[in-house]
Design a protein around this motif. Structure first.
Motif, PDB file in Angstrom:
ATOM      1  N   VAL A  81       0.821  -1.214   0.000  1.00 44.94           N
ATOM      2  CA  VAL A  81       0.000   0.000   0.000  1.00 44.94           C
ATOM      3  C   VAL A  81       0.852   1.261   0.000  1.00 44.94           C
ATOM      4  O   VAL A  81       0.528   2.234  -0.684  1.00 44.94           O
ATOM      5  CB  VAL A  81      -0.964  -0.006   1.209  1.00 44.94           C
ATOM      6  CG1 VAL A  81      -1.692   1.324   1.315  1.00 44.94           C
ATOM      7  CG2 VAL A  81      -1.970  -1.128   1.066  1.00 44.94           C
ATOM      8  N   THR A  85       0.510   1.746  -4.470  1.00 46.28           N
ATOM      9  CA  THR A  85      -0.925   1.624  -4.261  1.00 46.28           C
ATOM     10  C   THR A  85      -1.694   1.873  -5.556  1.00 46.28           C
ATOM     11  O   THR A  85      -1.129   2.248  -6.588  1.00 46.28           O
ATOM     12  CB  THR A  85      -1.398   2.581  -3.153  1.00 46.28           C
ATOM     13  OG1 THR A  85      -2.703   2.197  -2.720  1.00 46.28           O
ATOM     14  CG2 THR A  85      -1.416   4.022  -3.638  1.00 46.28           C
ATOM     15  N   ASN A  90      -6.349   1.021  -2.172  1.00 41.83           N
ATOM     16  CA  ASN A  90      -6.788   2.049  -1.233  1.00 41.83           C
ATOM     17  C   ASN A  90      -8.107   1.662  -0.575  1.00 41.83           C
ATOM     18  O   ASN A  90      -8.295   1.836   0.627  1.00 41.83           O
ATOM     19  CB  ASN A  90      -6.942   3.394  -1.948  1.00 41.83           C
ATOM     20  CG  ASN A  90      -5.608   4.074  -2.191  1.00 41.83           C
ATOM     21  OD1 ASN A  90      -4.600   3.725  -1.586  1.00 41.83           O
ATOM     22  ND2 ASN A  90      -5.602   5.050  -3.084  1.00 41.83           N
ATOM     23  N   THR A 171      -6.149   6.029   7.898  1.00 40.85           N
ATOM     24  CA  THR A 171      -5.950   5.511   6.544  1.00 40.85           C
ATOM     25  C   THR A 171      -6.384   6.530   5.506  1.00 40.85           C
ATOM     26  O   THR A 171      -5.686   6.775   4.508  1.00 40.85           O
ATOM     27  CB  THR A 171      -6.730   4.198   6.364  1.00 40.85           C
ATOM     28  OG1 THR A 171      -6.258   3.238   7.313  1.00 40.85           O
ATOM     29  CG2 THR A 171      -6.550   3.639   4.963  1.00 40.85           C
ATOM     30  N   GLN A 175      -4.126   8.603   2.493  1.00 37.90           N
ATOM     31  CA  GLN A 175      -4.500   8.539   1.090  1.00 37.90           C
ATOM     32  C   GLN A 175      -4.739   9.927   0.516  1.00 37.90           C
ATOM     33  O   GLN A 175      -4.372  10.219  -0.628  1.00 37.90           O
ATOM     34  CB  GLN A 175      -5.729   7.649   0.938  1.00 37.90           C
ATOM     35  CG  GLN A 175      -5.431   6.177   1.228  1.00 37.90           C
ATOM     36  CD  GLN A 175      -6.659   5.295   1.256  1.00 37.90           C
ATOM     37  OE1 GLN A 175      -7.791   5.773   1.131  1.00 37.90           O
ATOM     38  NE2 GLN A 175      -6.460   3.994   1.422  1.00 37.90           N
TER      39      GLN A 175
END
Length: 681
Positions: A81, A85, A90, A171, A175
């Motif tokens: 990741v 990614t 994701n 998370t 992202q």
């Protein structure tokens, strides 16, 4: 019915269990994690319902060795990741963030398990355990308590909800940073505006523009910190300002990638969780598990260093204004620092990078030093493949000729890779499990055109050695239990071995091995080598101030209590920095709140101080190495036995004090960072 094992969970026939990445598709991950979690819960249920009295073996050790499928899946997926990614990964990551948190809480809060662990913890002195086993039992007990195992049902449910939500928010934060960092790249139309950049940098900017779909122009992509390396070279002040503004406004532009509402929710939830668990704030909750005794000790260290850094910064700015003979803005500071450095050097350092070609540095520098100190050899395995075509694999061989693990190198930047540099474990070393480590170093170097060399700047050279220090911590691990392996040490100790390894980057015995001109093969001139070492000895006050500002900002966010209300990220940031003594706007923190991934997306919340805390130990250890003769096998053996091989199986601070023969002092760090004025020395 298809009885084939999910390829994520299937045991790999490759050396040391290197995953067969080519056989795994993204569609395999969620089913694999679902199966692995179910298996893990069944194993835990068996431990919890064991009718025999609790023993270390049938409870603590059994828990430690359970969940191997889950560890395998996590080692593969979470290694992908960060460096490679895609939208599907994701989305999987977002789903797993809550699923895995709920899974961990279910185990940690299991009343039956907690009773068995508590019974052992209460009579730990009677159990005849090794130091490693004592530490494992104590940590398992603390983990259960800190997860809420001792709370009532209502409070436990609140902890579950908070932890699950925090996992999702963190998370999402990471992202959004990657997305907005890519979206904030600066497009320059005229090549003349790139004056001051190297030919390689210009070529990379043109390639980045083409990759982003621009028919013409040059795209200056952003690095993760506030400071951008291109600012030291760009002579066009307007372009410097554009790049600087793009950097510090990331994730706070009111678009879909804005993270400010995430920041506020994250710190609020962390404060609530801390209160439920009996702590004043999240900083107290975190630091209870570190080598620092309490938040007050961290505050004291940061305050002392901040005062010294700001005094040094005042002297530096006065000097720099005289040198520039113009009003220096925040976007210009590193440019003029570089100009001043060049003017002060008897030998220009512009050509230093010509002697630092990546593969040469790696093979004849990084690996050479590891061989001299630790007796290791690195044999590239072109028959083994990583998770991306750019990833290279090396077999790591010890003095006895035995393979002790694999080292993977993933050095080049790409849009699918988050910024920065780091080390990952795919497989943890464990004597009980008979597993050898597989570790990965990830960087974000600019990939050269075919046939062109990848030349390293001084900072990139240091980073390469730094991250390999983490790799050595994993590769040389020799512990029984996987949760004590390698870098699984307190957060404010984990940076120590990597910082120590930086000392070899410019050491004469190492530099003389790798520093060859990429085109002619000629060794680096002695005067240029000396100039590089002289430049490296003097840390700019600017770099220390931007780091300390970030560390202070982190601590401020996490000293918020459940009673406090914060609704404006920018205002809180300004107030926190002023309270810590940072009253000017010339030097932003290394990471502003909206893109501070270490603390809102990673594992450094209330722990960004760790770098400077570890550097106190590092500065002392560097002096120890030099006093003991430097790059000698016996020194490497002693350091590995004290630190690198022991992981969290012993008290790391006590081991360090035994190595150097006393409690570490701060003075070597102050001197190294140039925080003592000449009249104070």
């Amino acid at each position: 019915m298809d009885n084939r094992r999910n390829p994520v969970l299937a045991e790999s026939p490759l050396p040391h269990g290197l995953p067969d990445f080519a056989s795994i598709s993204d569609d395999d991950f969620l089913p694999a994690f679902g199966e692995a979690m179910a298996t893990h819960l069944a194993e835990v249920e068996s431990i919890a319902t064991d009718p025999r009295p609790a023993t270390f073996a049938n409870t603590v050790e059994a828990l430690e060795l359970s969940g191997r499928d889950l560890a395998r899946a996590g080692g593969i997926f979470f290694n992908l990741v960060g460096p490679d990614t895609n939208p599907q990964r994701n989305e999987i990551s977002r789903q797993l963030s809550t699923l895995l948190t709920d899974h961990a809480n279910t185990i940690a809060m299991d009343r039956r398990l907690f009773e068995r662990i508590s019974a052992l913890h209460d009579r730990a002195d009677e159990l005849d355990l090794t130091e490693a086993q004592q530490r494992l039992l104590a940590k398992r007990y603390r983990e259960s308590v800190r997860a809420g195992a001792g709370l009532g049902p209502d409070e436990q449910e609140q902890i579950r909800q908070i932890s699950s939500r925090l996992a999702y928010l963190s998370t999402t934060f990471s992202q959004r940073i990657l997305d907005d960092t890519n979206a904030s790249a600066v497009l320059v139309d005229n090549i003349a505006q790139l004056d001051g950049l190297s030919a390689g940098q210009v070529a990379a900017a043109r390639r980045a523009a083409a990759d982003a779909g621009h028919e013409s122009g040059y795209l200056l992509t952003l690095e993760l910190p506030s400071s951008q390396a291109v600012l030291t070279g760009l002579t066009d002040r307007s372009v410097r300002q554009r790049v600087f503004d793009a950097s510090i406004s990331r994730c706070a532009r009111g678009n879909d990638h804005d993270t400010r509402e995430l920041v506020l929710e994250i710190v609020g939830l962390r404060a609530r969780r801390a209160r439920l668990l009996g702590y004043r704030d999240h900083a107290e909750y975190v630091i209870a598990e570190e080598t620092a005794p309490n938040p007050a000790a961290v505050v004291e260290l940061l305050a002392e260093l901040t005062a010294s850094a700001l005094r040094a910064g005042g002297r530096e700015l006065t000097r720099l204004n005289r040198f520039a003979d113009e009003e220096i803005g925040a976007a210009d500071l590193t440019y003029w620092l570089e100009r001043e450095r060049r003017a002060a050097s008897a030998v220009p350092l512009d050509d230093f990078g010509d002697y630092c070609e990546l593969d040469n540095v790696l093979q004849r520098g990084v690996f050479y030093a590891a061989g001299k100190l630790y007796g290791l050899r690195f044999i590239e395995r072109t028959d083994l493949h990583g998770y991306h075509p750019d990833v290279r694999v090396w077999d790591v061989i010890n003095e006895a000729g035995r393979s002790i693990g694999l080292f993977l190198g993933d050095f080049y930047a790409r849009p699918s890779k988050r910024g920065g540099a780091w080390m990952n474990n795919i497989v943890d070393q464990s004597m009980v499990l008979s597993t050898q480590p597989i570790v990965v170093n990830v960087a974000n170097l600019t990939k050269p055109d075919d046939g062109a060399p990848c030349l390293l700047t001084m900072d990139q050279l240091t980073t390469l050695f730094h991250e390999f220090g983490h790799a050595l911590h994993g590769l040389l691990s020799a512990v029984d239990y996987p949760s004590q392996s390698g870098t699984s040490v307190p957060r404010d100790f984990v940076e120590f071995p990597s910082q120590v390894n930086e000392m070899w980057a410019l050491h004469p015995d190492v530099l003389s091995q790798y520093a060859r001109h990429h085109a002619t093969g000629e060794p680096i001139p002695a005067a240029l080598a000396d100039a590089a070492r002289d430049a490296a000895k003097t840390e700019s006050a600017h770099s220390t101030i931007e780091y300390l500002a970030a560390a202070q900002l982190d601590l401020a966010w996490h000293r918020i209590t459940a009673d406090d209300t914060v609704d404006d990220v920018a205002q809180f940031e300004r107030d926190a920095l002023r309270a810590a003594g940072f009253t000017g706007d010339l030097i932003p923190p290394r990471y502003r709140s909206a893109y501070f991934n270490h603390i809102f997306g990673g594992g450094y919340s209330a722990g960004y101080y760790s770098y400077i805390w570890s550097e106190v130990l590092d500065a002392e250890t560097e002096q120890w190495f030099l006093a003991e003769g430097g790059l000698l096998r016996d020194n490497g053996r002693r350091f590995a036995e004290a630190t690198l091989s022991r992981g969290d199986s012993i008290d790391p601070l006590a081991a360090h004090e035994t190595l150097i023969g006393r409690t570490p002092r701060i003075e070597p760090l102050l001197t190294r960072r140039g925080l003592v004025a000449s009249e104070e020395r």
